[in-house]
Motif scaffolding. Sequence first.
Motif, short mmCIF file in Angstrom:
data_model
loop_
_atom_site.label_atom_id
_atom_site.label_comp_id
_atom_site.label_asym_id
_atom_site.label_seq_id
_atom_site.Cartn_x
_atom_site.Cartn_y
_atom_site.Cartn_z
N PRO A 1 0.11 -2.01 -10.21
CA PRO A 1 -0.19 -1.64 -8.83
C PRO A 1 -1.24 -0.53 -8.75
O PRO A 1 -1.24 0.40 -9.56
CB PRO A 1 1.16 -1.15 -8.28
N ILE A 2 -2.14 -0.65 -7.80
CA ILE A 2 -3.13 0.39 -7.50
C ILE A 2 -2.92 0.79 -6.05
O ILE A 2 -2.88 -0.06 -5.16
CB ILE A 2 -4.56 -0.10 -7.72
N ARG B 1 -9.07 -7.41 -10.86
CA ARG B 1 -10.36 -7.16 -11.50
C ARG B 1 -10.49 -5.70 -11.92
O ARG B 1 -10.97 -5.39 -13.01
CB ARG B 1 -11.49 -7.54 -10.55
N LEU B 2 -10.05 -4.81 -11.06
CA LEU B 2 -10.13 -3.38 -11.38
C LEU B 2 -9.20 -3.04 -12.54
O LEU B 2 -9.56 -2.26 -13.44
CB LEU B 2 -9.77 -2.57 -10.14
N ASN B 3 -8.02 -3.62 -12.56
CA ASN B 3 -7.11 -3.39 -13.67
C ASN B 3 -7.69 -3.88 -14.99
O ASN B 3 -7.49 -3.26 -16.04
CB ASN B 3 -5.77 -4.10 -13.40
N THR B 4 -8.41 -4.99 -14.95
CA THR B 4 -9.05 -5.51 -16.16
C THR B 4 -10.06 -4.51 -16.71
O THR B 4 -10.14 -4.27 -17.92
CB THR B 4 -9.72 -6.85 -15.87
N LEU C 1 0.83 -1.19 0.00
CA LEU C 1 0.00 0.00 0.00
C LEU C 1 0.87 1.25 0.00
O LEU C 1 1.28 1.72 1.05
CB LEU C 1 -0.93 -0.01 1.22
N GLU C 2 1.16 1.74 -1.18
CA GLU C 2 2.05 2.88 -1.28
C GLU C 2 1.27 4.16 -1.56
O GLU C 2 0.90 4.88 -0.67
CB GLU C 2 3.10 2.61 -2.36
#
Length: 428
Positions: free
Chosen positions: A224-225, A212-215, A31-32
Amino acid sequence: MHYKTHLVIGVMLVLLSVRPCAAEQALTVTLEAGANLGELLAEGLRSNPEILAARKAAEAAQARIAQARSLDDPELNIESWSIPLNQPGNFNKANTHMVNLRQRLPFPGKLRLRGEVASQEQAMAAARYRAKEREVIAAVKKGYYDLFMADREIQITQEQLDLLERILKIAEVRYSVGKVTQQDVLKAQVEQSDLINRLIIAEQERATAEARLNTLLNRHTDAPIGRTTEHEPPAMPFEQADLYKLALDSSPQVQEAASGITQAERSHELAIKNQKYPDFTVGLGYWYVPQADSQHTYTGMLTFTIPFFWTKSKHDKEVEEASAQIARAEASYRATKNLAFLEVRESTTKLNAARKSVTLYRTGLLPQAELSLKAAEAAYQTGRLEFTGLLETERSLRDVRLGYYRTLVTLEQSLADLERAVGRDIVQ
């Protein structure tokens, strides 16, 4: 024997102090940077391939309107008659040379109706494009809050590990003066192992939500999110009746169904015209007749179709089909409207219930659970509470905090479903 007991306890305390730190280090790596929902939504609308496909389908439908309103290509016919077989290349011996230009003309009103049918198809494609946008927006929001929930589970679990370390220090002090048994330390070790396992599961759930969100964003699944942020849940600016009206006015699915009715009606009008009225072909030709007194002549031509004879049954069935399509489109519109109203009702019910639960958590459950833990810690330090009771209080606080965030997620995801159902943003 007394030495071995102290050695076992010392090893356990070292393990308890090391493993949470490793988990915390992993958390820091994962978590950056922060994840901004607005930026993710903009990227989704810009990059999602399903939206791109729907947009191109709408553009293709737009291009078909001009085609439907246009005449067929004209025909240019060049002929030479009566060329002798023994001199096939001697066109000077031909009896007649002709150049004819012909154009097919539909009966007045047919081109207009064809254009209107194509226009309604374009409106339906545009509505499907907007529906896909709303679908992706809702999916990105729900995916974001799945990620948000995983982040909160990681955060709460890590905080509970830190809390357990503080409890263990209390247990160590009390054990050193003979006020508690070794059993308290063993129970703490089991609790600590359970929390580390929960942390592993939460990190796995975060990785899945991130993929899933990246898709949806058309990114690589491993991109990375950053960590999600918490904010105040939005207020609802509309009443239930207003939401139903919004669905009728703004829902792309309802608008597509309405355009389907209009398209079917125009197709029915066109079928009736095809049944009753002919199409025409007009032509103009230049004839050169070398052997005649009048070598240069021209011809005019008018032909028309006859839809009244052996093709009548064909046109009758076209009208019958178009009538059935109107009934189908009307039924589809009613079904789509009913489904939109159902989705509005279900989403609103979930949203209102979640909002009440959030208030209950904030005003009652969370403060009470936090006070209970403080009281339990004080009671354990003074020997008025068993270690099991302290662990139960710690678990209760964890469950209440997780319950609060799950309720927040339900509220936000229900709002996303509601906005998809009505076809527009409800809150800014």
